[in-house]
Motif scaffolding. Structure first.
Motif, PDB file in Angstrom:
ATOM      1  N   GLU A 130       2.109   6.778  -6.864  1.00 26.05           N
ATOM      2  CA  GLU A 130       1.091   7.766  -7.206  1.00 26.05           C
ATOM      3  C   GLU A 130       1.664   9.185  -7.120  1.00 26.05           C
ATOM      4  O   GLU A 130       1.433  10.020  -8.008  1.00 26.05           O
ATOM      5  N   PHE A 131       2.449   9.464  -6.084  1.00 24.84           N
ATOM      6  CA  PHE A 131       3.037  10.794  -5.911  1.00 24.84           C
ATOM      7  C   PHE A 131       4.058  11.094  -7.006  1.00 24.84           C
ATOM      8  O   PHE A 131       4.092  12.198  -7.565  1.00 24.84           O
ATOM      9  N   PHE A 168       0.833  -1.199   0.000  1.00 21.33           N
ATOM     10  CA  PHE A 168       0.000   0.000   0.000  1.00 21.33           C
ATOM     11  C   PHE A 168       0.872   1.255   0.000  1.00 21.33           C
ATOM     12  O   PHE A 168       0.619   2.214  -0.740  1.00 21.33           O
ATOM     13  N   ALA A 169       1.933   1.254   0.813  1.00 25.16           N
ATOM     14  CA  ALA A 169       2.836   2.398   0.875  1.00 25.16           C
ATOM     15  C   ALA A 169       3.553   2.609  -0.457  1.00 25.16           C
ATOM     16  O   ALA A 169       3.733   3.739  -0.923  1.00 25.16           O
ATOM     17  N   GLU A 170       3.972   1.516  -1.084  1.00 22.79           N
ATOM     18  CA  GLU A 170       4.650   1.617  -2.384  1.00 22.79           C
ATOM     19  C   GLU A 170       3.721   2.212  -3.433  1.00 22.79           C
ATOM     20  O   GLU A 170       4.164   2.997  -4.286  1.00 22.79           O
ATOM     21  N   GLU A 171       2.462   1.848  -3.384  1.00 23.59           N
ATOM     22  CA  GLU A 171       1.499   2.410  -4.334  1.00 23.59           C
ATOM     23  C   GLU A 171       1.328   3.913  -4.119  1.00 23.59           C
ATOM     24  O   GLU A 171       1.186   4.686  -5.075  1.00 23.59           O
ATOM     25  N   LEU A 172       1.344   4.350  -2.851  1.00 20.26           N
ATOM     26  CA  LEU A 172       1.254   5.785  -2.564  1.00 20.26           C
ATOM     27  C   LEU A 172       2.460   6.539  -3.121  1.00 20.26           C
ATOM     28  O   LEU A 172       2.322   7.634  -3.669  1.00 20.26           O
ATOM     29  N   THR A 187       9.599  10.865 -13.367  1.00 20.10           N
ATOM     30  CA  THR A 187       9.637   9.565 -14.061  1.00 20.10           C
ATOM     31  C   THR A 187      10.957   8.832 -13.854  1.00 20.10           C
ATOM     32  O   THR A 187      10.992   7.606 -13.760  1.00 20.10           O
ATOM     33  N   SER A 188      12.069   9.585 -13.800  1.00 20.99           N
ATOM     34  CA  SER A 188      13.369   8.932 -13.570  1.00 20.99           C
ATOM     35  C   SER A 188      13.414   8.290 -12.190  1.00 20.99           C
ATOM     36  O   SER A 188      13.908   7.178 -12.015  1.00 20.99           O
ATOM     37  N   THR A 189      12.885   9.015 -11.208  1.00 15.92           N
ATOM     38  CA  THR A 189      12.823   8.463  -9.853  1.00 15.92           C
ATOM     39  C   THR A 189      11.917   7.237  -9.811  1.00 15.92           C
ATOM     40  O   THR A 189      12.206   6.256  -9.119  1.00 15.92           O
TER      41      THR A 189
END
Length: 595
Positions: free
Chosen positions: A13-14, A6-10, A21-23
């Motif tokens: 999204e940010f 869930f945290a990775e999806e947040l 995009t590079s990050t």
């Protein structure tokens, strides 16, 4: 694991929102090689002692240490002293490492950047301003200890222990807290929903008790037939309007099996009162089976096209087990492991039994029976032992579902080795077994056959101990009663009998649902029934868009489910709550909670 995802999806999204995009690419690359799925202290230590300090990146080092200080100070003010001590030691090691590398310029650069701040921090830094001008600082009594390998190892270990203790213990990252808070809210919603269901159930029981109390006070029900041929009923609960056969009331035939006969009348059932309902539209062909898991959190549903879907109706339940399984043949039976939600057994029309592991999301075993018995009509797991029984049947020429079933084969399988243990005896050329049911301790297995017989097996001995003719036709489905003093059987003629196990051959309760199970539709699939957790309500499949829910041994009338668009082909009840499943020929599966 769910919190981490869930945290990775947040984060994703940010990054997409900001256009980083590079990050995002770097994040995906590192996630693909992430094994531990948790806090990795070695990565932080490597960044400090193998990147920032050796490369003299003082600005990045100071920013990282400042981040730790700010982050941990907010979470626990008692950590401020410890963090400040470690921060001071890391900065001093930076100076020492620069001098060891003969980079006096980096030491001067360090003091140029941080000098004013260090002077205001602590007086102990005053003496360090002279270190760049000493000829042999490693021999100076004041600084000698900082140049030793023992001091560096102690510093490295202290930083490791501190970070490990903080991140793996008391300090949870804010993103993970969001997931925890979401889970807490969902859990509370689920508890409220369950409490509402329990309240509704208790209210329902109170109404039943009130009705029984009124009946006991008023005397027996009286019935009379008028001169016009209309049937009038004066009920203890209230008066009912006169009715005619054309008013959708059906007078059922008198049943006289095992000495039990009764004349029953049946009103047009009222529609159930729902608490909530959810419809799953993930299938693209008629539903053949749908089953709640052992906990009731997950659902497996199958369709004619050979697709099985695992899903959940509850927003608070984890969705990580959701999956689609392609079996390549019509699904004829589904069975969850009785002890957990981990394994799902799938029986097909081509002699295959697949075992799906919902955690690993893969088939862990693919059993193939002999070509002589291609139809896996039912699968049942023992509630106690790690075994399951398969009811397979040969095929023959026929126009209906039951008529296409040939001879039977009952096999006991070991769920640890996934090998057959025994074949239960059924005699020579036995008719197909359509339905299986274990009792609560797994010692008895009931099996229903297309010739109308019920077989009872002692599983410890692997032998049939009794049996009796229950119907004059094939049996669709069989179930042990809630107290296991009885057994229910459902024939293709629409008759449902509850048989006493203490007085074999005696019918203690019965219903005729032939008007729901009309021959035109019943020939297309095998009807089935399901008991709720309390054994008080019996849900039956239907050739029409609605299915009946009968009140077992009660004075309350039955109910009808909400309408699908086509016939209801499969049913099941939640293991503990008043929630039921209906699968339909219209490709949909519905979860319905009733009051």
């Amino acid at each position: 694991m769910e919190k981490m995802k869930f945290a990775e999806e947040l984060v994703r999204e940010f990054l997409v929102f900001r256009g980083f995009t590079s990050t995002l690419e770097c994040l995906e690359r590192e996630l693909s090689t992430d094994i531990g799925k948790g806090f990795q202290v070695d990565k932080i230590l490597e960044l400090i002692f193998s990147v920032y300090i050796p490369k003299f990146e003082v600005g990045k080092l100071v920013d990282l240490l400042g981040f730790f200080k700010k982050c941990f100070s907010y979470s626990d003010s008692s950590l401020v002293a410890t963090i400040s001590k470690l921060d001071e030691s890391i900065l001093r090691y930076y100076i020492v490492n620069a001098l060891k590398c003969a980079r006096k310029d980096k030491v001067l650069e360090f003091f140029g950047v941080l000098g004013d701040d260090l002077l205001h921090r602590d007086e102990s830094w005053n003496s360090w301003f002279v270190i760049p001008y000493l000829q042999k600082p490693h021999l100076d009594p004041q600084f000698r200890v900082y140049f030793s390998e023992e001091w560096f190892r102690a510093l490295h270990l202290s930083v490791r222990n501190f970070l490990s203790e903080i991140f793996n213990g008391s300090r949870i990252p804010a993103l993970l807290k969001l997931s925890s808070e979401r889970d807490t809210v969902n859990r509370l919603k689920k508890e409220i929903k369950q409490l509402n269901l329990k309240v509704s159930h208790v209210q329902n029981l109170l109404r039943e008790k009130d009705a029984l109390l009124s009946q006991s006070r008023s005397g027996p029900e009286e019935a009379s037939i008028s001169h016009e041929g209309k049937v009038h009923s004066t009920s203890l609960i209230g008066e009912r309007e006169p009715y005619l056969p054309e008013d959708n009331l059906q007078v059922l035939e008198s049943l006289d099996k095992g000495g039990s006969g009764n004349l029953q009348s049946e009103e047009e059932f009222p529609e159930v009162k729902t608490v909530f309902q959810d419809t799953f539209l993930g299938h693209t062909s008629p539903i053949t089976r749908c089953r709640f898991s052992a906990s009731g959190d997950n659902i497996a549903s199958a369709s004619i096209d050979g697709t099985v879907r695992i899903w959940t109706y509850d927003s608070s339940a984890p969705t990580s087990r959701n999956a689609t399984i392609y079996c390549g043949a019509e699904i004829m039976s589904l069975e969850w492991d009785c002890k957990s939600d981990r394994l799902l057994l799938i029986g097909t029309s081509n002699g295959g039994i697949k075992v799906w592991n919902v955690d690993a999301k893969r088939v862990v075993c693919d059993l193939n029976l002999t070509e002589a018995y291609p139809s896996i009509l039912d699968l049942k797991c023992s509630p106690v032992e790690p075994i399951f029984v398969s009811a397979a049947a040969s095929t023959r020429q026929g126009t209906g579902y039951i008529n296409r079933m040939g001879f039977a084969s009952l096999t006991v399988w070991n769920m640890r080795t996934w090998k057959s243990m025994a074949v239960l005896p059924l005699g020579e050329d036995p008719p197909a077994i359509t339905s299986l049911c274990f009792n609560h301790n797994g010692k008895l297995l009931a099996a229903a056959a297309t010739d109308g017989l019920i077989h009872m097996f002692d599983m410890s001995a692997g032998q049939q101990v009794t049996g009796w003719p229950a119907h004059d036709c094939a049996i669709n489905s069989i179930l042990f009663g809630p107290d296991e003093t009885s057994i229910f059987s459902f024939g293709t003629d629409g008759n449902i009998f509850e048989w006493s196990l203490h007085n074999q051959g005696k019918i203690t309760w019965s219903r005729n649902c032939s008007r729901f199970c009309n021959p035109g539709n019943s020939s297309l699939y095998r009807h089935e029934m399901a008991l709720d957790a309390n054994g008080r309500k019996l849900l039956v499949t239907s050739g029409s868009a609605r299915a009946p829910i009968y009140q077992v041994r009660g004075n309350m009338s039955g109910m009808r489910t909400l309408s699908h668009h086509e016939s209801i082909t499969t049913v099941d009840w939640h293991p503990t709550l008043p929630i039921y499943l209906t699968g339909s020929a219209d490709h949909s599966v519905r979860v319905t909670s009733i009051s």
